[in-house]
Design a protein around this motif. Structure first.
Motif, PDB file in Angstrom:
ATOM      1  N   LEU A   3      15.451   2.554   2.484  1.00  0.00           N
ATOM      2  CA  LEU A   3      15.769   1.772   3.501  1.00  0.00           C
ATOM      3  C   LEU A   3      16.304   0.443   3.444  1.00  0.00           C
ATOM      4  O   LEU A   3      17.212   0.275   3.961  1.00  0.00           O
ATOM      5  N   ALA A   4      15.930  -0.276   2.317  1.00  0.00           N
ATOM      6  CA  ALA A   4      16.403  -1.614   2.029  1.00  0.00           C
ATOM      7  C   ALA A   4      17.806  -1.596   1.475  1.00  0.00           C
ATOM      8  O   ALA A   4      18.843  -2.649   1.797  1.00  0.00           O
ATOM      9  N   SER A   5      18.247  -0.463   0.814  1.00  0.00           N
ATOM     10  CA  SER A   5      19.550  -0.183   0.410  1.00  0.00           C
ATOM     11  C   SER A   5      20.350   0.270   1.303  1.00  0.00           C
ATOM     12  O   SER A   5      21.820   0.483   1.066  1.00  0.00           O
ATOM     13  N   GLY A  25      20.178   3.152   2.928  1.00  0.00           N
ATOM     14  CA  GLY A  25      20.166   4.437   3.096  1.00  0.00           C
ATOM     15  C   GLY A  25      19.440   4.965   4.467  1.00  0.00           C
ATOM     16  O   GLY A  25      18.846   4.256   5.150  1.00  0.00           O
ATOM     17  N   ALA A  26      19.345   6.365   4.608  1.00  0.00           N
ATOM     18  CA  ALA A  26      18.902   6.939   5.685  1.00  0.00           C
ATOM     19  C   ALA A  26      17.859   8.266   5.429  1.00  0.00           C
ATOM     20  O   ALA A  26      18.046   9.321   5.685  1.00  0.00           O
ATOM     21  N   PRO A  27      16.856   7.738   4.652  1.00  0.00           N
ATOM     22  CA  PRO A  27      15.773   8.975   4.142  1.00  0.00           C
ATOM     23  C   PRO A  27      15.045   9.370   5.594  1.00  0.00           C
ATOM     24  O   PRO A  27      14.905   8.699   6.385  1.00  0.00           O
ATOM     25  N   ARG A  28      14.640  10.643   5.287  1.00  0.00           N
ATOM     26  CA  ARG A  28      14.047  11.466   6.352  1.00  0.00           C
ATOM     27  C   ARG A  28      12.385  11.895   5.928  1.00  0.00           C
ATOM     28  O   ARG A  28      12.777  12.606   4.976  1.00  0.00           O
ATOM     29  N   ALA A  29      11.694  11.511   6.332  1.00  0.00           N
ATOM     30  CA  ALA A  29      10.275  11.870   5.879  1.00  0.00           C
ATOM     31  C   ALA A  29       9.496  12.106   6.954  1.00  0.00           C
ATOM     32  O   ALA A  29       9.381  11.618   8.023  1.00  0.00           O
ATOM     33  N   GLY A  75       7.487   3.960  -2.713  1.00  0.00           N
ATOM     34  CA  GLY A  75       8.185   2.796  -3.133  1.00  0.00           C
ATOM     35  C   GLY A  75       9.714   3.226  -2.899  1.00  0.00           C
ATOM     36  O   GLY A  75      10.429   2.460  -2.607  1.00  0.00           O
ATOM     37  N   ALA A  76       9.847   4.677  -3.379  1.00  0.00           N
ATOM     38  CA  ALA A  76      11.495   5.226  -3.216  1.00  0.00           C
ATOM     39  C   ALA A  76      11.913   5.205  -1.668  1.00  0.00           C
ATOM     40  O   ALA A  76      13.209   4.977  -1.540  1.00  0.00           O
ATOM     41  N   PHE A  77      10.965   5.538  -0.937  1.00  0.00           N
ATOM     42  CA  PHE A  77      11.433   5.654   0.521  1.00  0.00           C
ATOM     43  C   PHE A  77      11.694   4.085   0.895  1.00  0.00           C
ATOM     44  O   PHE A  77      12.635   3.882   1.723  1.00  0.00           O
ATOM     45  N   SER A 111       0.732  -1.233   0.006  1.00  0.00           N
ATOM     46  CA  SER A 111      -0.012   0.064   0.129  1.00  0.00           C
ATOM     47  C   SER A 111       0.758   1.189   0.007  1.00  0.00           C
ATOM     48  O   SER A 111       0.387   2.466  -0.068  1.00  0.00           O
ATOM     49  N   TRP A 112       2.172   1.145   0.211  1.00  0.00           N
ATOM     50  CA  TRP A 112       3.093   2.356  -0.226  1.00  0.00           C
ATOM     51  C   TRP A 112       2.957   3.011  -1.370  1.00  0.00           C
ATOM     52  O   TRP A 112       3.398   4.031  -1.359  1.00  0.00           O
ATOM     53  N   GLY A 113       2.410   2.019  -2.477  1.00  0.00           N
ATOM     54  CA  GLY A 113       2.339   2.517  -3.606  1.00  0.00           C
ATOM     55  C   GLY A 113       1.418   3.708  -3.857  1.00  0.00           C
ATOM     56  O   GLY A 113       1.237   4.355  -4.908  1.00  0.00           O
TER      57      GLY A 113
END
Length: 717
Positions: A206-208, A210-214, A200-202, A192-194
């Motif tokens: 995370l899976a790769s 990274g450290a995204p902030r949202a 999806g990019a978020f 449902s993130w789609g």
């Protein structure tokens, strides 16, 4: 050992032993070169050969003792006295009580061993560690650094923060080994993130690793718990840990169920107060030992020692439950922001609504917005309709029965298809009364407290308890009263009489329902206690909206919108017939934001207005409360930053006796004042340091009246 006559402490052990054996034992003790030292003082005991000094943080939550103390490490405790373990030490011994080079005296007190040193910078004799309570290291270097940062930000002591961060010890839980850690799972699908523009990019970031902030504005519906679980699973797939903090046990149970369904058992820990001390400590130890990399919990879980942290997530940061009530009263949002900066990990703050703090994070560029397109929002949200004062004035049914015709129609139509939710701002019967003509609040003649209507219809004062039999309005002279805010139980009775064939359920402080069936029923709930309906509610009524908006508080509009959206998010989408009726003036900004389902726009506008006025969160504030003399003396002694602005002092109303006291409120019967100190952005640390220094000096002198200092108080009026 036994005494000379075989009696005393060792008498039972030596009873019946031959005299030759007792004499042999006594002689061996006399000839021993190094007598066994007593753990109370370790007098005469040899010290550890390497690193004989232990630096200890004693469990004394007073500011003038907010530092480390050095102790000698006896050789017998050398192996167990490792950094991070719990210890007991003698504290308060004077310089004059020194025997055989060892400082003695003082009371036993708990503490944490912070580090081992080769030598101490203290020139006098050291007392010895009295005991290593447990060899289990519970205080890591990362957790100590976080606790210190929180203590400095909130002008508190490190010991107080560690009381919140480290749960009490349970010996039985420590003796149980933790399970072996499981390998990282496979990265989940977008799911449902789609529905979100960058959802999806978020997850991919995370899976790769990274450290995204949202800042996440969640769509209405029950999918939020599954979406949080997918964010956690994506972080675990990268080999890192994740932490999710939610406001209450019901939300924690939903995220727990979603994680179990997605990943299976054994990959996450649930830290809530409902688990009990032993189970909670066992789960906490599994996290500390690295057996579990994911944590879901309530407020106290914000300090969970997750190893290799990759994501910190917070759900519904505007909920009051995220604000700790014990000193130094940190907020979960600020603690997780500190953790994200300290561990350089991802950050996700989400909710159906949006706080001003969330809007500030996006505007500053520190975080990115995670929202859905307007078409998707309209597809997921229910239809919202309003009933204002003019509509109520023209509606005969509303004047007679308090519920407008539109609300009755929505209830009747909704009951044909499923349950209907009714949100009432207060619990009880009729907690508050007002003049029926001019709406002036009804007050007690003796103490000016609010008048309440009990079950029998008599008026009573909510503060002093006196009965009022001859009330009249001091403004217009009317003798007629109306319910200012009708309680949940009274509303349930009215609806039960109007719909006698429909079951009525209530959810509030006495009993909070978690879920209700999807069959037709009326569910009357106070804000925050709304149960989840199977398949969603067919309709919802949000009553007495003006009472929530009329609170004398800076966050009244923001909080009312958050509570309305939380209830409306449980209603079916408009395409499935879901309807929400809010009884509030439709021209007000929070009501308009609810109709448009635009909490982000409301938060952005609130932020711009607060920036013009210098209100939090744009500025940093501190509240100083106490008696008038104590507050004046404190403000005279503190060395504030030159940019600091003093607001007040003003009187603080005292709460009624017999009810829980709010943080910063005076005890019943006492007269306090409160002063607000405001500094511009970037000077919050200087303000906290100045207040902490002044408070520490005041406590060190002793004998002065107490003054309460709170950084970033949530209720500033």
């Amino acid at each position: 050992m036994s005494s000379e006559n075989g009696q005393g402490d060792g008498g039972a052990a030596g009873e019946g032993a031959p005299p030759e054996q007792l004499a042999l034992i006594r002689e061996s003790v006399r000839q021993a070169k190094t007598p066994r030292a007593k753990p109370r003082t370790w007098r005469g005991a040899a010290l550890a050969e390497e690193l004989p000094v232990a630096r200890v943080l004693v469990d004394k939550g007073v500011l003038h003792l907010d530092r480390y103390f050095d102790y000698a490490v006896p050789a017998e405790l050398d192996a167990d006295a490792r950094p991070g373990v719990r210890v007991r030490v003698r504290f308060g011994a004077g310089r004059g009580r020194v025997r055989e080079g060892r400082r003695e005296g003082g009371g036993l007190i708990d503490g944490f061993l912070v580090e081992r040193l080769a030598a101490s910078d203290y020139s006098g004799p050291l007392a010895a560690l009295a005991q290593v309570v447990s060899p289990e290291p519970v205080l890591s270097e990362e957790l100590l650094g976080l606790a210190r940062a929180v203590a400095d930000r909130y002008a508190g002591s490190l010991a107080d923060v560690l009381q919140l961060a480290v749960p009490p010890r349970n010996a039985r839980a420590e003796q149980r080994p933790s399970p072996a850690p499981l390998p990282p799972p496979v990265a989940p699908e977008t799911g449902s993130w789609g529905r979100y523009e960058r959802g999806g990019a978020f997850l991919e970031s995370l899976a790769s690793g990274g450290a995204p902030r949202a800042v996440w504005n969640a769509l209405p519906g029950p999918e939020w718990s599954e979406e949080l679980a997918r964010a956690v699973a994506s972080t675990l797939a990268s080999g890192r840990g994740a932490l999710v903090v939610v406001p209450d046990g019901r939300a924690a149970a939903r995220v727990d169920a979603a994680l179990t369904a997605l990943l299976g058992e054994g990959r996450h820990a649930l830290l809530t107060a409902d688990a009990g001390p032993e189970k909670r400590y066992r789960e906490w130890l599994a996290v500390r030992r690295g057996s579990v990399r994911a944590v879901v919990g309530t407020r106290a879980a914000m300090f969970a020692p997750v190893q290799d942290l990759g994501l910190v997530a917070l759900w519904d940061d505007g909920d009051d439950s995220h604000s700790e009530q014990h000193a130094p009263q940190p907020h979960a949002r600020e603690v997780l922001l500190l953790r994200a900066a300290q561990d350089k990990c991802g950050f996700l703050m989400g909710g159906w609504s949006c706080t001003v703090e969330g809007a500030q994070l996006v505007e500053s560029g520190w975080a990115r917005p995670l929202i859905a397109a307007r078409e998707q929002v309209r597809h997921s949200a229910p239809l919202v309709r309003t009933v204002g004062d003019q509509d109520l004035a023209r509606d005969e049914a509303a004047r007679a029965a308090r519920l407008p015709t539109l609300a009755w129609q929505a209830v009747r139509e909704g009951l044909r298809h499923g349950p209907v939710l009714v949100q009432v701002p207060r619990r009880g019967y009729v907690p508050r009364m007002a003049c029926a003509q001019c709406r002036t609040a009804a007050r007690c003649r003796h103490c000016s407290g609010p008048l309440e209507a009990r079950d029998g219809g008599a008026l009573w004062c909510g503060w002093c308890g006196r009965e009022e039999s001859a009330w009249h309005c001091p403004e217009c002279g009317s003798f007629r009263l109306r319910a200012q805010v009708v309680g949940a139980r009274r509303t349930a009775e009215e609806l039960g009489r109007a719909f006698p064939a429909v079951p009525v359920r209530t959810s509030g402080r006495e009993q909070v329902l978690d879920t209700v069936p999807g069959a037709p029923a009326l569910v009357v709930s106070t804000p925050g206690a709304e149960p989840v309906a199977e398949g969603g509610y067919a309709a919802a009524l949000l009553l007495d909206g003006w009472a929530m908006l009329g609170r004398p508080d800076l966050r009244a509009g923001e909080d009312a919108l958050r509570r309305w959206i939380a209830a409306a998010a449980l209603v079916r989408p408009s395409g499935e017939g879901g309807t929400v009726v809010v009884v509030a003036e439709p021209t007000l900004r929070p009501v308009q934001a609810l109709v448009r389902w635009d909490p982000v726009g409301h938060a952005v506008r609130e932020l711009s207005e607060r920036a013009e006025l210098g209100f939090p969160p744009v500025s940093r504030m501190a509240a100083v409360s106490g008696t008038a003399e104590a507050v004046a003396a404190f403000l005279e002694a503190v060395e504030l930053p030159p940019e600091a602005e003093l607001l007040g002092p003003v009187p603080v109303p005292s709460g009624p006796a017999g009810r829980p006291r709010r943080p910063g409120a005076p005890p019943p019967g006492e007269e306090w004042e409160r002063a607000l100190l405001r500094v511009p952005p970037g000077r919050g640390a200087a303000l906290a340091a100045a207040l902490k220094t002044a408070q520490a000096a005041r406590m060190a002198r002793g004998g002065e009246e107490a003054v309460r200092v709170r950084i970033d108080p949530p209720d500033i009026g």
